[in-house]
Motif scaffolding. Structure first.
Motif, PDB file in Angstrom:
ATOM      1  N   ASN A 165     -38.123  94.391  44.568  1.00 51.60           N
ATOM      2  CA  ASN A 165     -39.264  95.102  45.154  1.00 51.60           C
ATOM      3  C   ASN A 165     -40.238  95.598  44.090  1.00 51.60           C
ATOM      4  O   ASN A 165     -41.457  95.585  44.302  1.00 51.60           O
ATOM      5  CB  ASN A 165     -38.789  96.260  46.025  1.00 51.60           C
ATOM      6  CG  ASN A 165     -38.087  95.770  47.270  1.00 51.60           C
ATOM      7  OD1 ASN A 165     -38.318  94.668  47.754  1.00 51.60           O
ATOM      8  ND2 ASN A 165     -37.180  96.592  47.784  1.00 51.60           N
ATOM      9  N   ASP A 166     -39.727  96.018  42.939  1.00 50.85           N
ATOM     10  CA  ASP A 166     -40.600  96.487  41.870  1.00 50.85           C
ATOM     11  C   ASP A 166     -41.432  95.351  41.287  1.00 50.85           C
ATOM     12  O   ASP A 166     -42.596  95.550  40.918  1.00 50.85           O
ATOM     13  CB  ASP A 166     -39.790  97.162  40.762  1.00 50.85           C
ATOM     14  CG  ASP A 166     -39.229  98.503  41.204  1.00 50.85           C
ATOM     15  OD1 ASP A 166     -39.861  99.168  42.050  1.00 50.85           O
ATOM     16  OD2 ASP A 166     -38.154  98.883  40.707  1.00 50.85           O
ATOM     17  N   ARG A 223     -50.134  95.266  42.763  1.00 48.82           N
ATOM     18  CA  ARG A 223     -51.053  96.257  42.176  1.00 48.82           C
ATOM     19  C   ARG A 223     -51.973  95.615  41.150  1.00 48.82           C
ATOM     20  O   ARG A 223     -53.167  95.925  41.096  1.00 48.82           O
ATOM     21  CB  ARG A 223     -50.261  97.407  41.549  1.00 48.82           C
ATOM     22  CG  ARG A 223     -49.586  98.265  42.636  1.00 48.82           C
ATOM     23  CD  ARG A 223     -49.201  99.634  42.193  1.00 48.82           C
ATOM     24  NE  ARG A 223     -50.356 100.383  41.715  1.00 48.82           N
ATOM     25  CZ  ARG A 223     -50.288 101.211  40.681  1.00 48.82           C
ATOM     26  NH1 ARG A 223     -49.160 101.414  40.050  1.00 48.82           N
ATOM     27  NH2 ARG A 223     -51.363 101.871  40.290  1.00 48.82           N
ATOM     28  N   ARG A 274     -44.246  94.843  43.621  1.00 46.63           N
ATOM     29  CA  ARG A 274     -45.173  95.975  43.506  1.00 46.63           C
ATOM     30  C   ARG A 274     -46.102  95.788  42.311  1.00 46.63           C
ATOM     31  O   ARG A 274     -47.324  95.959  42.429  1.00 46.63           O
ATOM     32  CB  ARG A 274     -44.395  97.287  43.372  1.00 46.63           C
ATOM     33  CG  ARG A 274     -45.283  98.525  43.173  1.00 46.63           C
ATOM     34  CD  ARG A 274     -44.472  99.768  42.824  1.00 46.63           C
ATOM     35  NE  ARG A 274     -43.567  99.584  41.703  1.00 46.63           N
ATOM     36  CZ  ARG A 274     -43.940  99.622  40.421  1.00 46.63           C
ATOM     37  NH1 ARG A 274     -45.197  99.831  40.085  1.00 46.63           N
ATOM     38  NH2 ARG A 274     -43.045  99.464  39.458  1.00 46.63           N
TER      39      ARG A 274
END
Length: 158
Positions: A16-17, A24, A20
Motif C-alpha cells: 500500500n505504501d 502522490r 501511495r
C-alpha cells in the motif's frame, strides 16, 4: 533536512505504501493521473521480483522513494517506476535510489539500462541526464496520450 534514506528490497508489507508514493508523485507532477498506468505496482512480487528487483527507500520508517527494474534481454534491463514522494523531493533520494538499483543491476551482470519518462517531467529528465543517462529518442505513446523521452546508460561491470 538531514534525514538518511535507508534503502532495502521490497517486502509484501510495503504494497500500500508503494502505491501511495506512486500516486502522490504522479498527482504532483502530471496534469492527469491515470490509475491504470503502472498496474505492475499493484503486484510488485510478480512484476519485478521474479526476474528483476524492486527497492524502497525509507526515511524515519516511512517509504519515501521507490523504483525497480526488469530484464529486457540477457544484457539489458529497464529501470521502471522511480518515484519520490513529493514531501521528500530535492534531497538526493532519486540519485541514491538509482545508484542502489544500478549496483543490483551490476551484481546481476547487466550491461545496459533503458528507461522512459514523460516529456512533461523536466525534473526527471534532468535527474537521469545528471546520472549519466543519454536521450535516445522521443516517441508518442497513444495509450496514454503523451510523448515519452527514452534514455539509456551503459553500466561498467569491472
Amino acid at each position: 533536512m538531514g534525514e538518511q534514506l535507508a534503502i532495502r528490497r521490497y517486502e509484501p508489507r510495503d504494497k500500500n505504501d508503494v502505491w501511495r508514493v506512486h500516486e502522490r508523485a504522479f498527482r504532483a507532477t502530471l496534469p492527469q493521473f491515470f490509475p491504470a498506468m503502472n498496474r505492475d505496482l499493484r503486484n510488485v512480487p510478480d512484476a519485478y521480483l521474479a526476474d528483476g528487483d524492486f527497492l524502497v527507500g525509507e526515511v524515519e520508517d516511512e517509504i519515501a522513494a521507490i523504483g525497480g527494474f526488469v530484464p529486457v534481454n540477457e544484457r539489458t534491463v529497464e529501470l521502471k517506476s522511480l518515484r519520490i514522494c513529493p514531501d521528500h523531493w530535492r534531497r538526493g533520494y532519486g540519485r541514491a535510489l538509482i545508484a542502489a538499483l544500478e549496483d543490483r543491476m551490476r551484481e546481476q551482470v547487466y550491461e545496459r539500462v533503458v528507461l522512459y519518462t514523460s516529456e512533461d517531467l523536466a525534473a526527471s529528465q534532468s535527474l537521469y541526464r545528471n546520472e549519466g543517462y543519454r536521450e535516445t529518442s522521443r516517441k508518442w505513446h497513444a495509450e496514454i496520450d503523451m510523448e515519452m523521452v527514452h534514455f539509456e546508460k551503459l553500466l561498467c561491470n569491472g
